[in-house]
Design a protein around this motif. Structure first.
Motif, PDB file in Angstrom:
ATOM      1  N   PRO A  46       0.505  -1.497   0.038  1.00 16.01           N
ATOM      2  CA  PRO A  46      -0.300   0.150   0.480  1.00 16.01           C
ATOM      3  C   PRO A  46       0.691   0.977   0.084  1.00 16.01           C
ATOM      4  N   GLU A  47       1.956   1.329   1.006  1.00 18.93           N
ATOM      5  CA  GLU A  47       2.733   2.440   0.674  1.00 18.93           C
ATOM      6  C   GLU A  47       3.547   2.550  -0.688  1.00 18.93           C
ATOM      7  N   GLN A  48       3.975   1.855  -1.270  1.00 23.03           N
ATOM      8  CA  GLN A  48       4.471   1.857  -2.852  1.00 23.03           C
ATOM      9  C   GLN A  48       3.714   2.375  -3.350  1.00 23.03           C
ATOM     10  N   SER A  49       2.661   2.020  -3.509  1.00 21.12           N
ATOM     11  CA  SER A  49       1.551   1.919  -4.887  1.00 21.12           C
ATOM     12  C   SER A  49       0.726   3.409  -3.769  1.00 21.12           C
ATOM     13  N   LEU A  50       0.915   4.328  -2.763  1.00 15.55           N
ATOM     14  CA  LEU A  50       0.660   5.488  -2.247  1.00 15.55           C
ATOM     15  C   LEU A  50       1.662   6.472  -2.811  1.00 15.55           C
ATOM     16  N   ALA A  51       3.099   6.093  -2.858  1.00 17.17           N
ATOM     17  CA  ALA A  51       4.243   6.909  -2.652  1.00 17.17           C
ATOM     18  C   ALA A  51       3.615   7.682  -4.742  1.00 17.17           C
ATOM     19  N   ARG A  52       3.415   6.072  -5.705  1.00 20.07           N
ATOM     20  CA  ARG A  52       3.638   5.975  -7.089  1.00 20.07           C
ATOM     21  C   ARG A  52       2.041   6.765  -6.796  1.00 20.07           C
ATOM     22  N   GLU A  53       1.371   7.041  -6.805  1.00 18.76           N
ATOM     23  CA  GLU A  53      -0.272   7.394  -7.165  1.00 18.76           C
ATOM     24  C   GLU A  53      -0.100   8.843  -7.230  1.00 18.76           C
ATOM     25  N   ILE A  54       0.977   9.318  -5.733  1.00 14.65           N
ATOM     26  CA  ILE A  54       0.539  11.116  -5.845  1.00 14.65           C
ATOM     27  C   ILE A  54       1.765  11.270  -6.223  1.00 14.65           C
ATOM     28  N   GLN A  55       2.449  10.814  -6.342  1.00  9.65           N
ATOM     29  CA  GLN A  55       3.630  11.501  -7.462  1.00  9.65           C
ATOM     30  C   GLN A  55       2.904  11.262  -8.849  1.00  9.65           C
ATOM     31  N   GLU A  56       2.205  10.188  -9.192  1.00 11.07           N
ATOM     32  CA  GLU A  56       1.520  10.700 -11.095  1.00 11.07           C
ATOM     33  C   GLU A  56       0.231  11.809 -10.367  1.00 11.07           C
ATOM     34  N   GLU A  57      -0.707  11.588  -9.755  1.00 10.41           N
ATOM     35  CA  GLU A  57      -1.477  12.281  -9.714  1.00 10.41           C
ATOM     36  C   GLU A  57      -1.604  13.764  -9.796  1.00 10.41           C
ATOM     37  N   LEU A  58       0.181  14.357  -8.788  1.00 10.40           N
ATOM     38  CA  LEU A  58      -0.282  16.075  -7.540  1.00 10.40           C
ATOM     39  C   LEU A  58       1.388  16.299  -8.175  1.00 10.40           C
ATOM     40  N   ASN A  59       2.313  15.621  -9.136  1.00 13.65           N
ATOM     41  CA  ASN A  59       3.564  15.323  -9.206  1.00 13.65           C
ATOM     42  C   ASN A  59       4.107  16.144  -7.940  1.00 13.65           C
ATOM     43  N   CYS A  60       4.291  15.370  -7.093  1.00 10.67           N
ATOM     44  CA  CYS A  60       4.649  15.708  -5.547  1.00 10.67           C
ATOM     45  C   CYS A  60       4.787  13.828  -4.478  1.00 10.67           C
ATOM     46  N   SER A  61       6.434  13.973  -4.327  1.00 10.07           N
ATOM     47  CA  SER A  61       6.696  13.067  -3.726  1.00 10.07           C
ATOM     48  C   SER A  61       6.364  12.904  -1.827  1.00 10.07           C
ATOM     49  N   ILE A  62       6.128  11.984  -1.618  1.00  7.68           N
ATOM     50  CA  ILE A  62       5.546  12.031   0.149  1.00  7.68           C
ATOM     51  C   ILE A  62       6.387  11.771   1.215  1.00  7.68           C
ATOM     52  N   GLN A  63       5.863  11.868   2.336  1.00  8.10           N
ATOM     53  CA  GLN A  63       6.594  11.090   3.728  1.00  8.10           C
ATOM     54  C   GLN A  63       5.702  10.185   3.797  1.00  8.10           C
ATOM     55  N   ILE A  64       5.227   8.728   4.287  1.00  6.54           N
ATOM     56  CA  ILE A  64       3.975   8.554   4.648  1.00  6.54           C
ATOM     57  C   ILE A  64       4.513   8.045   6.046  1.00  6.54           C
ATOM     58  N   GLY A  65       3.242   8.763   6.801  1.00  5.82           N
ATOM     59  CA  GLY A  65       3.484   8.284   8.380  1.00  5.82           C
ATOM     60  C   GLY A  65       2.297   7.495   8.522  1.00  5.82           C
ATOM     61  N   ASP A  66       1.870   7.575   9.528  1.00  6.09           N
ATOM     62  CA  ASP A  66       0.519   6.657  10.842  1.00  6.09           C
ATOM     63  C   ASP A  66      -0.927   6.134   9.104  1.00  6.09           C
ATOM     64  N   LEU A  67      -1.016   5.141   9.697  1.00 10.62           N
ATOM     65  CA  LEU A  67      -2.198   4.174   8.564  1.00 10.62           C
ATOM     66  C   LEU A  67      -3.416   4.948   9.915  1.00 10.62           C
ATOM     67  N   VAL A  68      -4.366   6.064   8.689  1.00  8.79           N
ATOM     68  CA  VAL A  68      -5.817   6.727   9.756  1.00  8.79           C
ATOM     69  C   VAL A  68      -6.700   5.898   9.835  1.00  8.79           C
ATOM     70  N   ALA A  69      -6.840   5.197   8.436  1.00 10.72           N
ATOM     71  CA  ALA A  69      -8.371   3.913   8.315  1.00 10.72           C
ATOM     72  C   ALA A  69      -8.069   3.172   7.423  1.00 10.72           C
ATOM     73  N   ASP A  70      -8.304   1.927   7.398  1.00  8.28           N
ATOM     74  CA  ASP A  70      -8.822   1.148   6.693  1.00  8.28           C
ATOM     75  C   ASP A  70      -9.937   0.420   6.804  1.00  8.28           C
ATOM     76  N   ALA A  71     -11.064   0.569   5.971  1.00 11.33           N
ATOM     77  CA  ALA A  71     -12.328   0.257   5.232  1.00 11.33           C
ATOM     78  C   ALA A  71     -12.813   0.144   4.499  1.00 11.33           C
ATOM     79  N   THR A  72     -13.948  -0.605   3.993  1.00 10.32           N
ATOM     80  CA  THR A  72     -14.859  -1.330   2.811  1.00 10.32           C
ATOM     81  C   THR A  72     -15.780   0.029   2.622  1.00 10.32           C
ATOM     82  N   HIS A  73     -15.874   0.513   1.656  1.00  8.69           N
ATOM     83  CA  HIS A  73     -17.703   0.292   1.076  1.00  8.69           C
ATOM     84  C   HIS A  73     -18.230  -0.335  -0.063  1.00  8.69           C
TER      85      HIS A  73
END
Length: 131
Positions: A46-73
């Protein structure tokens, strides 16, 4: 029914505001707000995916911290598992490559927006934990 695992970034700035992204008219659920992110690809954490997606969507690099939520809808035609993490931008300024617009809001005001249903558990968690 199809199941999709996605990740979202709860990005905080130096003023402790959260980045909110408005889904464009070409996306599913147009006009609703969400935390930026996307689908977890095969072989990614999930962390690798999030870093890739933010780079693609926002042109930014991020530092990923704590889990906020894990929910299904369950939407009418897909079940979405959304895993959100607290994050901060380490490089770049967010540019809405896929979203209609981006805004920064204090945590106490994010519930004034019309959010995609899968993002609501993250909103509740943020307001409960008093970030």
């Amino acid at each position: 029914m199809k199941k999709v695992d996605v990740v979202g970034a709860v990005i905080f700035n130096e003023k402790n505001e959260v980045l909110c992204a408005l889904r464009s008219q070409t996306m599913s659920l147009p006009g609703l707000w969400e935390f930026p992110g996307g689908k977890i690809e095969a072989g990614e954490t999930p962390e690798q995916s999030l870093a890739r997606e933010i780079q693609e969507e926002l042109n930014c690099s991020i530092q990923i911290g704590d889990l906020v939520a894990d929910a299904t809808h369950e939407y009418p035609n897909v079940i979405v598992r959304l895993i959100t993490y607290r994050a901060t931008i380490t490089e770049g300024t967010p540019i809405p490559n896929e979203h209609e617009k981006l805004i920064w809001l204090p945590v106490g005001e994010i519930d004034t927006l019309d959010w995609a249903p899968a993002d609501l558990p993250t909103i509740q968690e943020l307001q409960t934990k008093k970030y």
